[in-house]
Write a protein that holds these residues in place. Structure first.
Motif, PDB file in Angstrom:
ATOM      1  N   ALA A  40      42.588  37.808   2.069  1.00 49.16           N
ATOM      2  CA  ALA A  40      42.101  38.155   3.443  1.00 49.16           C
ATOM      3  C   ALA A  40      42.670  39.418   4.053  1.00 49.16           C
ATOM      4  O   ALA A  40      44.000  39.823   3.523  1.00 49.16           O
ATOM      5  CB  ALA A  40      42.698  36.898   4.197  1.00 49.16           C
ATOM      6  N   SER A 172      44.418  31.500  11.033  1.00 51.43           N
ATOM      7  CA  SER A 172      44.195  32.532  10.329  1.00 51.43           C
ATOM      8  C   SER A 172      42.623  33.047  10.734  1.00 51.43           C
ATOM      9  O   SER A 172      42.295  34.376  10.611  1.00 51.43           O
ATOM     10  CB  SER A 172      44.344  32.398   8.872  1.00 51.43           C
ATOM     11  OG  SER A 172      43.743  31.079   8.233  1.00 51.43           O
ATOM     12  N   ASP A 173      41.611  32.131  10.879  1.00 52.34           N
ATOM     13  CA  ASP A 173      40.208  32.637  11.297  1.00 52.34           C
ATOM     14  C   ASP A 173      40.277  33.234  12.596  1.00 52.34           C
ATOM     15  O   ASP A 173      39.326  33.839  12.683  1.00 52.34           O
ATOM     16  CB  ASP A 173      39.365  31.338  11.156  1.00 52.34           C
ATOM     17  CG  ASP A 173      39.955  30.177  12.278  1.00 52.34           C
ATOM     18  OD1 ASP A 173      41.121  30.040  12.378  1.00 52.34           O
ATOM     19  OD2 ASP A 173      39.165  29.593  12.765  1.00 52.34           O
ATOM     20  N   ASP A 174      41.380  33.261  13.332  1.00 53.04           N
ATOM     21  CA  ASP A 174      41.271  33.937  14.511  1.00 53.04           C
ATOM     22  C   ASP A 174      41.722  35.499  14.267  1.00 53.04           C
ATOM     23  O   ASP A 174      41.393  36.242  15.149  1.00 53.04           O
ATOM     24  CB  ASP A 174      42.080  33.299  15.520  1.00 53.04           C
ATOM     25  CG  ASP A 174      41.918  32.082  16.140  1.00 53.04           C
ATOM     26  OD1 ASP A 174      40.528  31.762  16.128  1.00 53.04           O
ATOM     27  OD2 ASP A 174      42.667  31.428  16.609  1.00 53.04           O
ATOM     28  N   VAL A 177      39.785  37.968   7.890  1.00 52.35           N
ATOM     29  CA  VAL A 177      38.657  37.943   7.132  1.00 52.35           C
ATOM     30  C   VAL A 177      38.949  38.093   5.669  1.00 52.35           C
ATOM     31  O   VAL A 177      39.692  38.380   5.318  1.00 52.35           O
ATOM     32  CB  VAL A 177      37.492  38.820   7.956  1.00 52.35           C
ATOM     33  CG1 VAL A 177      37.475  38.653   9.391  1.00 52.35           C
ATOM     34  CG2 VAL A 177      37.913  40.186   7.484  1.00 52.35           C
ATOM     35  N   GLU A 178      37.767  37.544   5.163  1.00 49.08           N
ATOM     36  CA  GLU A 178      37.559  37.577   3.706  1.00 49.08           C
ATOM     37  C   GLU A 178      36.243  37.765   3.213  1.00 49.08           C
ATOM     38  O   GLU A 178      35.371  37.424   3.789  1.00 49.08           O
ATOM     39  CB  GLU A 178      38.273  36.505   2.868  1.00 49.08           C
ATOM     40  CG  GLU A 178      37.683  34.962   3.389  1.00 49.08           C
ATOM     41  CD  GLU A 178      38.465  33.911   2.676  1.00 49.08           C
ATOM     42  OE1 GLU A 178      39.628  34.038   2.325  1.00 49.08           O
ATOM     43  OE2 GLU A 178      37.932  32.783   3.041  1.00 49.08           O
ATOM     44  N   ASP A 180      32.725  36.860   1.784  1.00 48.37           N
ATOM     45  CA  ASP A 180      32.054  35.370   1.623  1.00 48.37           C
ATOM     46  C   ASP A 180      31.224  35.434   0.523  1.00 48.37           C
ATOM     47  O   ASP A 180      30.349  34.406   0.154  1.00 48.37           O
ATOM     48  CB  ASP A 180      30.953  35.574   3.013  1.00 48.37           C
ATOM     49  CG  ASP A 180      29.913  36.474   3.137  1.00 48.37           C
ATOM     50  OD1 ASP A 180      30.054  37.450   2.123  1.00 48.37           O
ATOM     51  OD2 ASP A 180      29.216  36.623   3.724  1.00 48.37           O
ATOM     52  N   GLN A 186      33.807  36.694   6.312  1.00 46.50           N
ATOM     53  CA  GLN A 186      33.806  35.256   6.767  1.00 46.50           C
ATOM     54  C   GLN A 186      35.343  35.140   7.273  1.00 46.50           C
ATOM     55  O   GLN A 186      36.139  35.672   6.727  1.00 46.50           O
ATOM     56  CB  GLN A 186      33.236  34.360   5.997  1.00 46.50           C
ATOM     57  CG  GLN A 186      34.287  34.128   4.792  1.00 46.50           C
ATOM     58  CD  GLN A 186      33.633  33.068   3.700  1.00 46.50           C
ATOM     59  OE1 GLN A 186      32.618  32.694   4.099  1.00 46.50           O
ATOM     60  NE2 GLN A 186      34.580  32.653   3.055  1.00 46.50           N
ATOM     61  N   PRO A 187      35.417  34.344   8.345  1.00 47.85           N
ATOM     62  CA  PRO A 187      36.796  34.118   8.701  1.00 47.85           C
ATOM     63  C   PRO A 187      37.510  33.416   7.477  1.00 47.85           C
ATOM     64  O   PRO A 187      37.206  32.761   6.879  1.00 47.85           O
ATOM     65  CB  PRO A 187      36.528  33.043  10.116  1.00 47.85           C
ATOM     66  CG  PRO A 187      35.224  33.357  10.361  1.00 47.85           C
ATOM     67  CD  PRO A 187      34.295  33.815   9.185  1.00 47.85           C
ATOM     68  N   ALA A 188      38.902  34.102   7.624  1.00 47.54           N
ATOM     69  CA  ALA A 188      39.908  33.519   6.299  1.00 47.54           C
ATOM     70  C   ALA A 188      40.320  32.086   6.870  1.00 47.54           C
ATOM     71  O   ALA A 188      41.043  31.828   8.172  1.00 47.54           O
ATOM     72  CB  ALA A 188      40.978  34.323   6.028  1.00 47.54           C
ATOM     73  N   LEU A 189      40.481  31.085   6.034  1.00 45.52           N
ATOM     74  CA  LEU A 189      40.840  29.652   6.128  1.00 45.52           C
ATOM     75  C   LEU A 189      41.918  29.221   5.430  1.00 45.52           C
ATOM     76  O   LEU A 189      41.905  29.964   4.029  1.00 45.52           O
ATOM     77  CB  LEU A 189      39.731  28.810   6.322  1.00 45.52           C
ATOM     78  CG  LEU A 189      38.636  28.891   7.486  1.00 45.52           C
ATOM     79  CD1 LEU A 189      37.464  27.792   7.199  1.00 45.52           C
ATOM     80  CD2 LEU A 189      39.269  28.844   8.873  1.00 45.52           C
ATOM     81  N   GLU A 191      42.147  26.702   2.662  1.00 42.46           N
ATOM     82  CA  GLU A 191      41.324  25.755   2.377  1.00 42.46           C
ATOM     83  C   GLU A 191      42.284  24.555   1.445  1.00 42.46           C
ATOM     84  O   GLU A 191      43.149  24.989   0.972  1.00 42.46           O
ATOM     85  CB  GLU A 191      40.128  26.235   1.451  1.00 42.46           C
ATOM     86  CG  GLU A 191      39.533  27.278   2.052  1.00 42.46           C
ATOM     87  CD  GLU A 191      38.149  26.689   2.857  1.00 42.46           C
ATOM     88  OE1 GLU A 191      38.475  25.305   2.767  1.00 42.46           O
ATOM     89  OE2 GLU A 191      37.323  27.404   3.341  1.00 42.46           O
TER      90      GLU A 191
END
Length: 240
Positions: A40, A172-174, A177-178, A180, A186-189, A191
């Motif tokens: 990310a 992290s999604d705020d 990004v990573e 997709d 897409q927002p990084a999470l 997982e």
């Protein structure tokens, strides 16, 4: 912040009518993000291929409000717009007014499976009014400076079945990004059941600062300090 009121022109005690020249402009802000997510990064801004010469101008009427300067046992105090600005007299007969607020918070969670989450936040806000007094009139500035830090850590590779949620709590999604997998972002999470970070736990730190300043003027009224409570609620916002 260091903001001054030069008191050599006489005793500034009394009720003042302040006129703040607010401007429609972005504050001077900066944000720094650090993390240990492997795939990310920070989002990038797409550049517009077309070049425009744009101009915009907005003028606002002044923000009018009453303030009270009075002397206490510890020095001088300014009451303005619901804030308390404190000052002390220096050898140069200068008053340094500043109002400060500080907030700290923290939380943590632990699960028998080994999952751990922790977050802490700090925020400091410094407000000030600087005035150069000349008899019953004054000129100067109103300023604010805000500093904030957010630190979050969360276990990597946790079991969604054991902890009971399908995605991590770290925000992290705020900020990140990573890829997709389809040539997009897409927002990084964080997982579950996979390794998202270089080390365990996943870590995110966000440092931000914002400052701005407006010019102002003020006139000393004939109201007594005892009258301030009656007039303090009355003000006219900028732009009206």
């Amino acid at each position: 912040m260091f903001l001054m009121l030069l008191a050599c022109a006489g005793n500034p005690e009394g009720v003042w009518l302040f006129s703040i020249e607010e401007e429609v402009s972005d504050a001077d802000c900066e944000t720094t993000v650090s993390h240990n997510f492997v795939a990310a990064g920070l989002p990038f801004e797409e550049q517009d291929e077309e070049v425009w010469d744009l101009q915009e101008s907005v003028a606002l009427s002044s923000h009018l409000l009453y303030g009270l300067i009075h002397q206490s046992a510890d020095g001088w105090t300014l009451l303005l717009d619901g804030e308390i600005y404190e000052a002390s007299v220096s050898e140069s007969e200068t008053l340094s007014f500043v109002g400060e607020d500080r907030t700290e918070s923290s939380e943590s969670q632990e699960h028998p499976s080994g999952y751990v989450y922790s977050a802490s936040a700090e925020q400091e806000l410094s407000l000030g009014v600087g005035l150069l007094v000349d008899g019953k009139v004054a000129t100067g500035s109103w300023s604010s400076d805000e500093q904030a830090r957010l630190e979050v850590a969360e276990s990597d590779g946790f079991s969604a079945e054991e902890v009971g949620f399908a995605v991590g709590q770290i925000p992290s999604d705020d900020y990140l990004v990573e890829d997709d997998g389809a040539e997009g972002l897409q927002p990084a999470l964080n997982e579950p059941d996979v390794v998202d970070c270089g080390d365990d736990p996943c870590e995110l730190q966000v440092d931000s600062s914002c400052s701005l300043s407006f010019s102002l003027s003020a006139e000393r009224t004939d109201l007594s300090p005892e009258d301030f409570e009656a007039v303090e609620p009355f003000e006219r916002d900028a732009g009206y």
